[in-house]
Design an enzyme around this catalytic site. Structure first.
Site, short mmCIF file in Angstrom:
data_model
loop_
_atom_site.label_atom_id
_atom_site.label_comp_id
_atom_site.label_asym_id
_atom_site.label_seq_id
_atom_site.Cartn_x
_atom_site.Cartn_y
_atom_site.Cartn_z
N ASP A 232 0.76 -0.96 0.06
CA ASP A 232 0.03 -0.02 -0.06
C ASP A 232 0.84 1.63 0.01
O ASP A 232 2.17 1.35 0.39
CB ASP A 232 -0.86 -0.11 1.16
CG ASP A 232 -1.80 1.33 1.38
OD1 ASP A 232 -2.33 1.59 0.31
OD2 ASP A 232 -1.92 1.64 2.65
N ASP B 187 -2.13 -0.59 5.79
CA ASP B 187 -2.44 -0.28 7.18
C ASP B 187 -4.13 -0.10 7.64
O ASP B 187 -4.50 -0.04 8.70
CB ASP B 187 -1.95 1.29 7.47
CG ASP B 187 -2.86 2.39 6.49
OD1 ASP B 187 -2.72 2.18 5.27
OD2 ASP B 187 -3.37 3.24 7.25
N ASP C 239 -0.53 5.06 1.26
CA ASP C 239 -0.79 6.05 2.17
C ASP C 239 -0.49 5.38 3.47
O ASP C 239 -1.13 4.41 3.86
CB ASP C 239 -1.94 6.84 1.88
CG ASP C 239 -2.15 7.46 0.76
OD1 ASP C 239 -1.17 7.76 0.08
OD2 ASP C 239 -3.26 7.34 -0.06
#
Lengths: 174, 174
Positions: free
Chosen positions: B7, B133, B9
């Site tokens: 991922d 996250d 961000d």
């Protein structure tokens, strides 16, 4: 529910007519789709390779393409029985992201944009089927590749072939 | 070669400090990352939800984020032993496409852009591992989800957790 990933260019978005029209206008040619059988424009006029690819780098190029006949109706119907993702090799033309996104929102408003995938290498796609006009996109793809007929792929014999959206409808729904 | 999807961000791109700085400046607040433990800014100030999300809709927002410490070095090392894809939920902020692409090209020049995936629903990702996250991104993901610690996910206990890029290095290379 099984999942179908669907390519954009030359499968739902009709790229070639616009590309040929711009090229013929700018280079005073009269090429037709017949001339592109088993080849591509950039191979037919290799001395103009960069100019030919340049049309696709215009950020607006992909915004007003025509929709391939039958694709909206059939995808809407498939959508009731399959999970539909759109998977486009947008990384080939990074300037195309916004136009491609807006085009999909306009012409396929019933699809959730969480199911749009702008990628490069399509082996990253986790789906049961991938409908694509480029056989090399099936390399490493975990599901079944289904080749959508385009002028450039007429000689390919290694995959299940569909010639139009009615044949896709028959394959998945009949 | 096994494949790791990563991922962007809050995993490689440090979104929160910039977001907080802009918010504090505009609303005369002094919030810190500590205030975001087990929550998000938009939940902490729900009356400003649209304004808070609005920062992320600015087409330039994602262009100058700092790189998460250690991510460049460890991804470069992982890249020798694993197939690396970057998989970002860019469809949440379609205005971010170009900034995200340019940011990746700048900070991860050793990655092939054919391995960038701008998607929404990450169950479409075909990989052995997904480092993210957001635990909800692991729903339907075919491989192993690895949770990268962020303020908002501290209470999540269902996944293997890594707290930083050194721990990712240890997980994959030691």
């Amino acid at each position: 529910m099984k999942r179908i990933a669907i390519d954009m260019d030359e499968v739902v978005a009709d790229l070639i007519p616009k590309h040929l029209t711009l090229f013929n206008r700018d280079y005073e040619e009269t090429l037709t789709i017949e001339d592109l059988k088993n080849t591509k424009l950039k191979f037919l006029r290799p001395h103009l390779h960069d100019e030919i690819c340049g049309y696709l780098e215009d950020p607006t190029f992909f915004r007003d393409l025509e929709v391939i006949e039958g694709s909206q109706e059939v995808i809407q119907e498939l959508h009731e029985h399959y999970e539909i993702f759109i998977a486009t090799a947008a990384m080939d033309y990074p300037t195309s992201f916004t136009a491609k996104y807006e085009w999909l929102k306009e012409h396929f408003p019933f699809l959730n944009d969480q199911n749009f995938v702008f990628c490069g290498n399509k082996s990253i796609i986790h789906a049961d089927y991938l409908i694509d006009d480029h056989p090399n996109k099936f390399e490493g793809f975990v599901g079944q590749g289904i080749l959508f007929t385009a002028a450039h792929n007429l000689q390919e014999t290694n995959y299940v072939r569909v010639n139009n959206w009615q044949e896709i409808r028959a394959f998945f729904l009949e």
